[in-house]
Each structure stands twice: as C-alpha cells, then as structure tokens.
Write a protein that holds these residues in place. Structure first.
Motif, PDB file in Angstrom:
ATOM      1  N   SER A  65      73.742  25.010  71.872  1.00 50.69           N
ATOM      2  CA  SER A  65      73.727  25.508  70.565  1.00 50.69           C
ATOM      3  C   SER A  65      72.490  24.910  69.676  1.00 50.69           C
ATOM      4  CB  SER A  65      75.285  25.228  69.760  1.00 50.69           C
ATOM      5  OG  SER A  65      75.038  25.730  68.348  1.00 50.69           O
ATOM      6  N   GLU A  66      72.120  25.649  68.730  1.00 48.51           N
ATOM      7  CA  GLU A  66      70.983  25.214  68.146  1.00 48.51           C
ATOM      8  C   GLU A  66      71.379  24.198  67.004  1.00 48.51           C
ATOM      9  OE1 GLU A  66      67.780  26.530  64.424  1.00 48.51           O
ATOM     10  OE2 GLU A  66      69.377  27.680  65.090  1.00 48.51           O
ATOM     11  N   GLU A  67      72.865  24.133  66.659  1.00 47.89           N
ATOM     12  CA  GLU A  67      73.425  23.083  65.908  1.00 47.89           C
ATOM     13  C   GLU A  67      73.944  21.662  66.574  1.00 47.89           C
ATOM     14  OE1 GLU A  67      72.258  23.564  63.044  1.00 47.89           O
ATOM     15  OE2 GLU A  67      71.856  25.648  63.277  1.00 47.89           O
ATOM     16  N   ASP A  68      73.728  21.902  67.946  1.00 45.87           N
ATOM     17  CA  ASP A  68      74.322  20.631  68.702  1.00 45.87           C
ATOM     18  C   ASP A  68      73.645  20.360  69.934  1.00 45.87           C
ATOM     19  OD1 ASP A  68      75.798  18.560  69.478  1.00 45.87           O
ATOM     20  OD2 ASP A  68      77.370  19.673  70.237  1.00 45.87           O
ATOM     21  N   THR A  69      72.303  20.309  69.503  1.00 45.92           N
ATOM     22  CA  THR A  69      71.374  20.200  70.964  1.00 45.92           C
ATOM     23  C   THR A  69      71.694  18.906  72.018  1.00 45.92           C
ATOM     24  OG1 THR A  69      69.642  19.154  69.763  1.00 45.92           O
ATOM     25  CG2 THR A  69      69.492  21.517  70.133  1.00 45.92           C
ATOM     26  N   ALA A  70      72.069  17.883  71.008  1.00 44.37           N
ATOM     27  CA  ALA A  70      72.419  16.533  71.484  1.00 44.37           C
ATOM     28  C   ALA A  70      73.672  16.535  72.396  1.00 44.37           C
ATOM     29  CB  ALA A  70      72.535  15.467  70.586  1.00 44.37           C
ATOM     30  N   GLY A  71      74.488  17.340  72.222  1.00 42.28           N
ATOM     31  CA  GLY A  71      75.711  17.510  73.133  1.00 42.28           C
ATOM     32  C   GLY A  71      75.908  18.396  74.243  1.00 42.28           C
ATOM     33  N   PHE A  72      74.348  18.795  74.487  1.00 43.18           N
ATOM     34  CA  PHE A  72      74.276  19.626  75.931  1.00 43.18           C
ATOM     35  C   PHE A  72      73.590  18.695  77.035  1.00 43.18           C
ATOM     36  CE2 PHE A  72      71.666  22.252  78.302  1.00 43.18           C
ATOM     37  CZ  PHE A  72      72.492  23.172  79.060  1.00 43.18           C
ATOM     38  N   ALA A  73      74.502  18.495  77.994  1.00 43.11           N
ATOM     39  CA  ALA A  73      73.936  17.485  79.015  1.00 43.11           C
ATOM     40  C   ALA A  73      73.573  18.447  80.201  1.00 43.11           C
ATOM     41  CB  ALA A  73      75.166  16.780  79.530  1.00 43.11           C
ATOM     42  N   GLY A  74      73.219  19.631  80.182  1.00 41.11           N
ATOM     43  CA  GLY A  74      72.754  20.308  81.405  1.00 41.11           C
ATOM     44  C   GLY A  74      73.526  21.345  82.037  1.00 41.11           C
ATOM     45  N   THR A  75      73.251  22.342  82.877  1.00 38.19           N
ATOM     46  CA  THR A  75      73.910  23.451  83.178  1.00 38.19           C
ATOM     47  C   THR A  75      75.043  22.925  84.261  1.00 38.19           C
ATOM     48  OG1 THR A  75      72.424  23.617  85.299  1.00 38.19           O
ATOM     49  CG2 THR A  75      71.799  24.838  83.453  1.00 38.19           C
ATOM     50  N   ASP A  76      76.010  23.692  84.363  1.00 36.58           N
ATOM     51  CA  ASP A  76      77.075  23.449  85.243  1.00 36.58           C
ATOM     52  C   ASP A  76      76.359  23.491  86.836  1.00 36.58           C
ATOM     53  OD1 ASP A  76      77.155  26.176  86.049  1.00 36.58           O
ATOM     54  OD2 ASP A  76      79.279  26.283  85.130  1.00 36.58           O
ATOM     55  N   GLU A  77      77.369  23.133  87.974  1.00 33.97           N
ATOM     56  CA  GLU A  77      77.123  23.402  89.104  1.00 33.97           C
ATOM     57  C   GLU A  77      76.754  24.990  89.624  1.00 33.97           C
ATOM     58  OE1 GLU A  77      81.689  23.688  89.031  1.00 33.97           O
ATOM     59  OE2 GLU A  77      79.770  22.837  87.887  1.00 33.97           O
ATOM     60  N   HIS A  78      76.842  25.920  88.788  1.00 36.37           N
ATOM     61  CA  HIS A  78      76.464  27.148  89.297  1.00 36.37           C
ATOM     62  C   HIS A  78      75.125  27.574  88.389  1.00 36.37           C
ATOM     63  CE1 HIS A  78      80.072  27.675  90.956  1.00 36.37           C
ATOM     64  NE2 HIS A  78      81.030  27.156  89.953  1.00 36.37           N
ATOM     65  N   GLY A  79      74.655  26.627  87.813  1.00 34.86           N
ATOM     66  CA  GLY A  79      73.534  27.060  87.010  1.00 34.86           C
ATOM     67  C   GLY A  79      73.971  27.788  85.668  1.00 34.86           C
ATOM     68  N   ARG A  80      74.935  27.702  85.244  1.00 30.28           N
ATOM     69  CA  ARG A  80      75.271  28.547  83.798  1.00 30.28           C
ATOM     70  C   ARG A  80      75.313  27.629  82.656  1.00 30.28           C
ATOM     71  NH1 ARG A  80      79.916  31.173  87.386  1.00 30.28           N
ATOM     72  NH2 ARG A  80      81.131  29.471  86.363  1.00 30.28           N
ATOM     73  N   TYR A  81      75.340  28.079  81.397  1.00 30.33           N
ATOM     74  CA  TYR A  81      75.329  27.500  80.351  1.00 30.33           C
ATOM     75  C   TYR A  81      75.504  28.676  78.995  1.00 30.33           C
ATOM     76  CZ  TYR A  81      70.333  27.782  79.239  1.00 30.33           C
ATOM     77  OH  TYR A  81      69.205  28.325  78.982  1.00 30.33           O
ATOM     78  N   TRP A  82      76.353  28.191  78.168  1.00 27.26           N
ATOM     79  CA  TRP A  82      76.179  29.266  76.983  1.00 27.26           C
ATOM     80  C   TRP A  82      75.244  29.026  76.067  1.00 27.26           C
ATOM     81  CZ3 TRP A  82      79.424  33.153  76.888  1.00 27.26           C
ATOM     82  CH2 TRP A  82      80.430  33.341  77.673  1.00 27.26           C
ATOM     83  N   LEU A  83      74.548  29.781  75.734  1.00 25.40           N
ATOM     84  CA  LEU A  83      73.470  29.520  74.753  1.00 25.40           C
ATOM     85  C   LEU A  83      73.620  30.358  73.210  1.00 25.40           C
ATOM     86  CD1 LEU A  83      70.076  28.599  74.353  1.00 25.40           C
ATOM     87  CD2 LEU A  83      69.573  30.760  75.313  1.00 25.40           C
TER      88      LEU A  83
END
Length: 265
Positions: A67-85
């Motif tokens: 999320s734009e308001e929490d970039t530090a909380g994002f550790a990368g995609t999951d094992e399926h290459g997925r993430y919410w943006l």
C-alpha cells in the motif's frame, strides 16, 4: 489462479467501504500533512488504508499487501508471485481541491501482471471492476454494472487524448503536435485510464511520474476492456519489481493502427 466473481465483489465492497470513510472526512475540515517526497497526506488516506488492509486480511485469498501508506510493511510477493497493490486515496491533490476526481484503487497482481482491479470514485459514486476471465465493468450509482470496452480510433476524426489536471507538461504538447487534430480531456487520478477503458478517450500518454499503486487496478480495467498499457518502447507496464515503485512513462491505448513507439523514437 481462477478469480471468482465473489472475490471481485468482495474487493469492490471493500473499496466502497473505504470510499464512504473518505467521504465522511471530505465533508468536513481535515488535516493535511506532507510526506518525505513533498506529496500531501490527509487523514482520509490513513483511514482508507486501515479499512482496506483490515478487509483484505479477512479474505479467503491471502496475499501480502503493498500500500502507498505502508510500503515498509511489504516484504515481497507470496510463493505464487501474488500481492495486493493498494492506493487508498489516489488523487490526494484532487481531494484537497474538492473537485471529486479521486479514487480508491485495489489490484491483485500475479507474476507482475494485475489480474483483478477495482477503481472506485466515491465523490462521483462511479466504480470500475475487472478481472481475468470475467471482463471489465462500470457501475454508476445504484445502476446495474455495464460491460465496457475500449474504442477503435476512427481515421480522420480528432484524437481524444486524456491529460492530467495536475501534471500537464511540454512533452505532452509535443506528442499532441505529432498526432495532429485532437481534443484534450482533463481528468484526475486513475480515472484517466478508465476513460480509455470505457471508450470515452482514445489514448492517455503519461509522460510524468507515477507509482505502481497509481496504475495497477486501472491497468487491469483497461486490459480486460480490450486495451493496452505499455511503456514508450512498446513493452507492457509491469509490476514485477516492487523494489522500484516508480513507473516508467507509459501509454494507455484503445484500438488503432498507430505505431506508438515510433512517435517517441
């Protein structure tokens, strides 16, 4: 992964819930801060982010959240290459100006490609939803969602070009000269991409800075409506490298015979 209509509906409901919180703040005085990059931040950005983050965490489909308001909380995609943006409030400048042209953006990215996208403009009560295997739709107010598709440019007619209210510049003017006769449509936030998706514009050249969360959801809407979102060299706009959140310049295109990369050669 097969995306269901139920999942798309759940994300749409979440965007609308965030939109309701934004509108409560929009209707009164609100605080404005400044982030490190000098862009504005309001309490509406934070409120919408919290609602969306909490809601996505409760879905059956679990994926990390960028999320734009929490970039530090994002550790990368999951094992399926997925993430919410997520962009909880895209068009904060438009929000501050109170012109209504701001949106909530939620996308599901898989292997660098947005495969589900929801764009909701709460002040206009207009929503766009799209997903692979389902299509692209526009909903106005309480009306039934209507399928949308990009327009095919008709030779000999003026180009309908979307421009930014807040970021117009010399590069855009130079492109318009190369295109020839054109009509410029000004719009804020990710609604610019959606105008191309619904066939109300032919092209949106973005020759200024944007971030991944500004475009992911609306790109899905454009692509599922039959359009393309490409870099100036013709390569697709990708969301694979989350370490680099700034997008390259890009074009949002309906259908035409123009060799767009050649215009920038």
């Amino acid at each position: 992964m097969i995306i269901t209509q139920e999942l798309l509906n759940q994300v749409d409901s979440l965007a609308r819930k965030a939109g309701a919180a934004i509108m409560e703040i929009y209707g009164r005085d609100f605080s404005i801060e400044q982030k490190e990059d000098k862009s504005p931040l309001t309490e509406a950005d934070a409120a919408a982010h919290q609602i969306i983050a909490d809601g996505l965490a409760k879905l059956e489909l679990k994926a990390p959240i960028l999320s734009e308001e929490d970039t530090a909380g994002f550790a990368g995609t999951d094992e399926h290459g997925r993430y919410w943006l997520v962009d909880p409030l895209d068009g904060t400048k438009e929000f501050i100006k109170r012109n209504g042209e701001f949106t909530v953006n939620i996308a599901l990215v898989e292997h660098g490609k947005p495969v589900l996208g929801v764009v909701y403009a709460p002040a206009l009560d207009v929503g766009y939803t799209a997903a692979q295997g389902i299509g692209a739709f526009k909903t106005e107010g309480q009306n039934t969602p209507m399928a949308i598709q990009v327009a095919a440019y008709q030779a000999g007619t003026p180009w309908r070009v979307v421009g930014s209210r807040s970021h117009a510049g010399d590069s855009l003017l130079q492109l318009l000269e190369k295109l020839g006769e054109n009509e410029l449509v000004a719009m804020g936030s990710s609604l610019k991409l959606c105008l191309v998706a619904e066939g109300a514009a032919d092209v949106y050249p973005r020759l200024g800075p944007t971030s991944l969360w500004d475009t992911g959801a609306a790109q899905c809407v454009v692509e599922q409506a039959g359009g393309t979102v490409v870099q100036l060299n013709g390569e697709p706009l990708s969301y694979t490298n989350t370490q680099e959140v700034l997008n390259p310049f890009f074009l949002v295109l309906g259908k035409s015979d123009v060799n767009w990369p050649a215009l920038f050669a």
